[in-house]
Design a protein around this motif. Sequence first.
Motif, short mmCIF file in Angstrom:
data_model
loop_
_atom_site.label_atom_id
_atom_site.label_comp_id
_atom_site.label_asym_id
_atom_site.label_seq_id
_atom_site.Cartn_x
_atom_site.Cartn_y
_atom_site.Cartn_z
N VAL A 82 -4.53 -1.50 -8.03
CA VAL A 82 -5.63 -0.57 -7.80
C VAL A 82 -5.09 0.82 -7.49
O VAL A 82 -4.14 0.96 -6.73
CB VAL A 82 -6.50 -1.06 -6.61
N LEU A 83 -5.71 1.84 -8.10
CA LEU A 83 -5.41 3.24 -7.79
C LEU A 83 -6.70 3.90 -7.30
O LEU A 83 -7.72 3.83 -7.98
CB LEU A 83 -4.91 3.99 -9.02
N PHE A 103 0.86 -1.18 0.00
CA PHE A 103 0.00 0.00 0.00
C PHE A 103 0.90 1.23 0.00
O PHE A 103 1.80 1.35 0.82
CB PHE A 103 -0.90 -0.01 1.24
N HIS A 104 0.66 2.11 -0.96
CA HIS A 104 1.40 3.37 -1.04
C HIS A 104 0.37 4.50 -0.92
O HIS A 104 -0.69 4.44 -1.54
CB HIS A 104 2.13 3.49 -2.39
N PHE A 105 0.67 5.51 -0.12
CA PHE A 105 -0.21 6.67 -0.04
C PHE A 105 0.59 7.94 0.09
O PHE A 105 1.72 7.93 0.60
CB PHE A 105 -1.24 6.53 1.08
N GLN A 106 0.01 9.01 -0.42
CA GLN A 106 0.66 10.31 -0.34
C GLN A 106 -0.40 11.40 -0.30
O GLN A 106 -1.32 11.41 -1.13
CB GLN A 106 1.58 10.52 -1.54
N ALA A 144 -5.64 16.09 -1.75
CA ALA A 144 -5.99 14.76 -2.26
C ALA A 144 -5.12 13.74 -1.54
O ALA A 144 -3.99 14.02 -1.15
CB ALA A 144 -5.76 14.67 -3.77
N LEU A 145 -5.69 12.56 -1.34
CA LEU A 145 -4.93 11.43 -0.82
C LEU A 145 -4.86 10.43 -1.97
O LEU A 145 -5.88 9.86 -2.37
CB LEU A 145 -5.61 10.81 0.40
N PHE A 146 -3.66 10.26 -2.53
CA PHE A 146 -3.45 9.33 -3.63
C PHE A 146 -3.01 8.00 -3.02
O PHE A 146 -2.05 7.95 -2.25
CB PHE A 146 -2.37 9.83 -4.58
#
Length: 189
Positions: free
Chosen positions: A178-179, A74-77, A165-167
């Motif tokens: 999934v994006l 899981f990657h988030f920014q 935004a949370l990408f």
Amino acid sequence: MSNLAGTLFGLLLGVQCLTELHGVFILFTNVTCESKDLSISVVEYCEVTSLGKTKNSVRLRYTMPKPVFKNIGFHFQLMTKGSESINGVSNWQPFLYGMNLDMCRFWKNRHNYLAKMVFELIEGHSNLNHSCPYSNEKFIAIDGITNTDISSKIRGIPLTKGSYALFTKWSTENITRVLTKFYFDVLSV
């Protein structure tokens, strides 16, 4: 402490106190969902629903034709909208550094404070709440989380008014599957 350092510390403390007193109020503006591999997940629904003039909610659901067992990344920014646009397209810029997580490890011990905060935001509104393997799930969903729920949970986090935004990006076997992007405005602090 130097005079400049003292001034900066005072300014940051003042911003924190104002945020604590007034809180942060957000309004969801959009959510986008994209499945990169239809054999792993299919977008069933992905939407922001209006519940009133200043209240809305996000709901999304990815159906999983075959279960995902392990090696879930899981990657988030957190992003902020730049003041300029390029060819009429909004310029999103990182607000915080991006973070990569091994979800199986995270669910065992919740070792990462920032990730823990992010997942606490959807607590009670998602089935993303247990350790690996994800062998029995037919879907992954976030349902009925409202902007007022989120606003109350992020009270005290110093965010200025503006668009954010949370990408997020989910992967298995180091392949993006999934994006999902959550867009919101901070209306008051």
